[in-house]
Design an enzyme around this catalytic site. Structure first.
Site, short mmCIF file in Angstrom:
data_model
loop_
_atom_site.label_atom_id
_atom_site.label_comp_id
_atom_site.label_asym_id
_atom_site.label_seq_id
_atom_site.Cartn_x
_atom_site.Cartn_y
_atom_site.Cartn_z
N LYS A 101 6.08 -4.65 -3.58
CA LYS A 101 7.39 -4.44 -2.99
C LYS A 101 7.17 -3.95 -1.56
O LYS A 101 6.11 -3.43 -1.25
CB LYS A 101 8.14 -3.38 -3.80
CG LYS A 101 9.64 -3.59 -3.80
CD LYS A 101 10.29 -2.81 -4.87
CE LYS A 101 11.77 -3.06 -4.86
NZ LYS A 101 12.12 -4.37 -5.44
N GLU A 146 17.67 -18.11 -5.61
CA GLU A 146 17.25 -16.80 -6.10
C GLU A 146 16.79 -16.87 -7.56
O GLU A 146 15.80 -16.24 -7.95
CB GLU A 146 18.42 -15.80 -5.93
CG GLU A 146 18.18 -14.41 -6.50
CD GLU A 146 16.98 -13.70 -5.91
OE1 GLU A 146 16.42 -14.16 -4.92
OE2 GLU A 146 16.59 -12.66 -6.47
N LYS A 177 13.07 -15.69 -8.66
CA LYS A 177 12.87 -14.62 -9.65
C LYS A 177 11.95 -15.09 -10.76
O LYS A 177 11.03 -14.41 -11.16
CB LYS A 177 14.25 -14.22 -10.22
CG LYS A 177 14.42 -12.82 -10.61
CD LYS A 177 14.65 -11.85 -9.49
CE LYS A 177 13.91 -12.09 -8.24
NZ LYS A 177 14.22 -11.31 -7.10
N ASN A 197 -1.75 2.73 5.38
CA ASN A 197 -0.89 1.61 5.02
C ASN A 197 -0.54 0.88 6.31
O ASN A 197 -0.11 1.52 7.26
CB ASN A 197 0.38 2.15 4.34
CG ASN A 197 1.46 1.09 4.23
OD1 ASN A 197 1.17 -0.09 4.11
ND2 ASN A 197 2.71 1.51 4.27
N GLY A 198 -0.75 -0.43 6.34
CA GLY A 198 -0.44 -1.20 7.55
C GLY A 198 -1.63 -2.08 7.90
O GLY A 198 -2.49 -2.35 7.06
N GLU A 253 8.24 -15.58 -9.58
CA GLU A 253 7.44 -14.39 -9.26
C GLU A 253 7.06 -13.57 -10.48
O GLU A 253 5.99 -12.97 -10.49
CB GLU A 253 8.09 -13.53 -8.17
CG GLU A 253 9.35 -12.80 -8.56
CD GLU A 253 9.87 -11.92 -7.42
OE1 GLU A 253 11.08 -11.92 -7.20
OE2 GLU A 253 9.07 -11.23 -6.78
N TRP A 276 -2.71 -2.78 -1.74
CA TRP A 276 -2.39 -4.20 -1.79
C TRP A 276 -3.28 -4.82 -0.73
O TRP A 276 -3.07 -4.65 0.47
CB TRP A 276 -0.92 -4.43 -1.46
CG TRP A 276 -0.46 -5.85 -1.61
CD1 TRP A 276 -0.07 -6.47 -2.76
CD2 TRP A 276 -0.35 -6.83 -0.57
NE1 TRP A 276 0.28 -7.77 -2.50
CE2 TRP A 276 0.12 -8.02 -1.17
CE3 TRP A 276 -0.61 -6.83 0.79
CZ2 TRP A 276 0.35 -9.18 -0.45
CZ3 TRP A 276 -0.38 -8.00 1.52
CH2 TRP A 276 0.09 -9.15 0.90
N CYS A 290 0.86 -1.19 0.00
CA CYS A 290 0.00 0.00 0.00
C CYS A 290 0.90 1.24 0.00
O CYS A 290 1.91 1.30 0.68
CB CYS A 290 -0.93 0.11 1.18
SG CYS A 290 -2.19 -1.16 1.20
N HIS A 341 18.03 -36.74 -3.85
CA HIS A 341 17.34 -37.15 -2.61
C HIS A 341 15.84 -36.90 -2.67
O HIS A 341 15.21 -36.78 -1.63
CB HIS A 341 17.97 -36.43 -1.41
CG HIS A 341 19.40 -36.80 -1.18
ND1 HIS A 341 19.77 -38.06 -0.76
CD2 HIS A 341 20.55 -36.11 -1.37
CE1 HIS A 341 21.10 -38.11 -0.67
NE2 HIS A 341 21.60 -36.94 -1.05
N ARG A 386 4.17 -0.57 -4.66
CA ARG A 386 3.81 -1.01 -3.31
C ARG A 386 2.47 -1.74 -3.26
O ARG A 386 2.10 -2.30 -2.23
CB ARG A 386 3.74 0.20 -2.37
CG ARG A 386 5.04 0.96 -2.27
CD ARG A 386 4.87 2.12 -1.34
NE ARG A 386 4.69 1.68 0.04
CZ ARG A 386 5.66 1.46 0.89
NH1 ARG A 386 6.91 1.61 0.51
NH2 ARG A 386 5.40 1.07 2.12
C1 F6R Z 1 11.68 -10.90 -4.53
C2 F6R Z 1 11.54 -9.86 -3.53
C3 F6R Z 1 11.13 -10.25 -2.16
C4 F6R Z 1 11.90 -9.41 -1.14
C5 F6R Z 1 11.36 -9.66 0.26
C6 F6R Z 1 12.14 -8.90 1.31
O1 F6R Z 1 12.08 -10.36 -5.75
O2 F6R Z 1 11.75 -8.72 -3.80
O3 F6R Z 1 11.32 -11.61 -1.93
O4 F6R Z 1 13.24 -9.73 -1.21
O5 F6R Z 1 10.02 -9.27 0.33
O6 F6R Z 1 12.15 -7.53 1.04
P1 F6R Z 1 13.21 -6.57 1.68
O7 F6R Z 1 14.52 -6.88 1.12
O8 F6R Z 1 12.74 -5.19 1.31
O9 F6R Z 1 13.16 -6.81 3.16
#
Ligand code: F6R
Length: 599
Positions: A594, A472, A476, A102-103, A479, A76, A2, A495, A29
């Site tokens: 994000k 990772e 990536k 937001n929250g 997502e 969000w 948000c 395994h 966000r």
């Molecule tokens: C994946 C991604 C998330 C963040 C996670 C932690 O691309 O961006 O998995 O890495 O939400 O976010 P931060 O680093 O902001 O604590």
């Protein structure tokens, strides 16, 4: 998670522009609905399910009649699905006050019951809607706007950044508790937002609000008070990047732009921190840190993968260390003492799970260090020490350049904590930026994406430092492409997961160097290849892995740390181009956002 924006201007003509620009800058966000409220003698609200563009279209059909001041929100969903009704801003029954939030308000259910019993009818399913109704009840009791706002905030438990505008008022009110809120000082008005990109186009002078603080913004004044109403002296910070840094610079997506910014980000991360002559990493941020116990990393998602990278190095250099998913960290999940060091790895510095873990570590008396990208973020302020990774603003929801910078930063942190001195390591770090550039100049990842865009699933394998990179790579891809992808320690495949592989599940194998570890991974690749499974090798060509691979993604030959940072870039490109082939919403993948500010 948000995004909120607020603006009050001097000439009463710019609110809509500023709010819409702000919402576009905050869409990373949350992007399932958006809305704005503007105020003069009346409060007018417009909100729509969907992205900010849907709100813009609605505004064209239904223009609002004032530009004086206002607030906006991009959502969000947490309480109630995306819909026009659940979108913010929310108002009281008589539209005397409009609120964005937001929250999470933890006690919203009991407040809702209390208000309903008092005769209030709710329009939405959100937790937020209790706030305007609480404020309205205080107004009914004769309180002025600010006192009513403060009294309502006082009733809330949970996390919030809240902004409110009132009918007939030229002031925007705001409060913060465990959700980010930053104020902007412009020549022609004042701004507030969840994050700086919302208003960087207008001003680079900002004030970070602290937990428990309230702000009152009018066209010519900002006043900040603490929870007792006492004035607080604030610090104005100048942001070092500008609107162009936060824009797409001609790329189709922020993600691609940010992948391409990695050489610069890495150089910036390393600047002034490496000493070639002594082979030492020099981090003045860590000079005062003392610890005498295991190092515990707490982090989520991509940052957790970076943390595992740091742990591998620390262990290798003789320091007891472990990485924990922040959401799994509790006061009794690992023994902490006053001698322990807890490192929070978080790009945004706002992730709720990580913040909670760090606060808990503080309570246990451990020393805390934040490794973060965002200057003035909650993590930076809560921890005893902070090291910035200096990646610059990252807008694409998928973390890319911040992961590379975290890998580099945590390599440096590990070297300092372990007092590990090595000219080879310094040299390798120095070569990373050029190594990444070589990968960026190579177009093979795009061709491989065309070949495998319709695969059923994708597996990523690697050993040691390549293991977090495999994790990772899979994260990536899943997502942004919405395809099934998993990362494994190469030796683990046999395994269990080997049962999943087949001709339609390519395996991406990270193999660099020609040592024992490379040899073992090649052994695992042979097991896969023998079962008719396509293999893509990410390699520097030093081993004979190419013999067993259908395709090769080349990386320059560097020392192991450098290789692992550079190899990840090939995987980022594969993910990007597969998602692009599939026409996905790359910068704003479904269901994600994000900066995840809820637990
Ligand atoms: C994946 C991604 C998330 C963040 C996670 C932690 O691309 O961006 O998995 O890495 O939400 O976010 P931060 O680093 O902001 O604590």
């Amino acid at each position: 998670m948000c995004g909120i924006i607020g603006f009050v201007g001097a000439d009463g003509t710019r609110a809509l522009d500023v709010l819409l620009t702000g919402l576009s800058g905050l869409e990373y966000r949350g992007y399932d609905s958006a809305g704005i409220a503007v105020a003069d003698d009346e409060i007018q609200v417009l909100k729509r399910q969907g992205e900010v563009s849907s709100l813009e279209e609605a505004l064209e059909e239904q223009p609002l009649g004032t530009e004086a001041l206002g607030i906006g929100h991009t959502r969000w969903s947490t309480h109630g699905p995306p819909s026009d009704r659940n979108a913010h801003p929310h108002t009281d029954t008589d539209s005397r006050v409009a609120v964005v939030h937001n929250g999470i308000i933890q006690n919203y259910q009991s407040l809702r019951t209390e208000l309903t019993e008092g005769g209030v009818t709710f329009e939405s399913e959100t937790d937020t809607e209790v706030v305007p109704h609480l404020i309205a009840r205080e107004l009914d009791d004769g309180l002025d706007h600010e006192t009513a706002f403060r009294a309502a905030i006082d009733r809330l438990e949970g996390s919030y950044a809240i902004a409110a505008v009132f009918k007939g008022s030229d002031t925007v009110y705001a409060a913060r508790h465990e959700s980010p809120l930053v104020l902007g000082i412009g020549d022609d008005g004042h701004y507030l937002a969840s994050d700086v990109p919302a208003f960087i186009e207008y001003t680079d002078r900002v004030i970070y609000l602290e937990d428990g603080e309230f702000a009152r913004l009018s066209a010519d004044q900002i006043e900040i008070t603490d929870e007792h109403g006492e004035s607080v002296e604030y610090t104005v910070t100048e942001i070092e990047w500008d609107a162009e840094d936060a824009g797409k610079s001609g790329y189709d997506h922020y993600m691609l732009k940010e992948i391409n910014e990695q050489p610069a980000a890495i150089r910036e991360c390393l600047r002034g921190r490496l000493n070639e002559l002594t082979g030492r990493v020099e981090l003045e941020e860590l000079e005062e840190i003392s610890f005498d116990g295991p190092v515990t990393f707490v982090a989520c998602g991509t940052s957790y993968h970076a943390a595992r990278f740091g742990v591998t190095l620390l262990n290798r250099w003789g320091v007891d260390a472990r990485a924990m998913l922040a959401s799994e960290f509790t006061g009794d999940s690992v023994p902490l003492t006053q001698d322990s060091l807890v490192i929070g790895v978080t790009q945004s510095g706002e992730t709720a799970d990580t913040m909670r873990a760090l606060r808990e570590a503080n309570r246990e008396g451990a020393t805390t260090l934040a490794v973060t990208n965002v200057v003035g973020s909650s993590a930076a302020r809560v921890c005893d020490h902070v090291m910035y990774i200096r990646a610059g603003p990252e807008i694409g929801v998928a973390a890319t350049k911040t992961f590379a910078s975290q890998q580099a930063a945590l390599t440096m942190v590990a070297a300092v904590l372990a007092d590990h001195r090595s000219r080879e390591l310094i040299q390798s770090l120095r070569e990373v930026a050029n190594g990444i550039q070589q990968v960026l100049d190579d177009t093979t990842a795009r061709s491989i994406a065309e070949v495998y865009r319709d695969a059923r699933a994708y597996f990523f394998i690697g050993r040691q430092l390549h293991y977090p990179v495999a994790l990772e790579g899979a994260l990536k891809l899943k997502e942004i492409s919405y395809k099934h992808a998993e990362g494994f320690a190469a030796g683990e495949l046999k395994h269990g997961p080997l049962a999943l592989v087949g001709p339609d599940t390519p395996v991406f194998a990270l193999v660099t160097g020609d040592g024992k570890q490379a040899e073992k991974t090649i052994g695992n690749v042979k097991e896969v290849e023998a079962r008719g499974v396509p293999v893509v090798a990410i390699t520097d060509g030093l081993s004979d892995i190419e013999r067993y691979a259908d395709y090769v993604l080349e990386v320059p030959a560097l020392e192991e740390v450098g290789s692992a940072i550079v190899a990840n870039v090939q995987l980022q490109l594969v993910s990007y181009w597969i998602a692009n082939e599939l026409g996905r919403s790359i910068d704003k993948p479904r269901h994600l956002a994000k900066s995840v500010t809820v637990e």
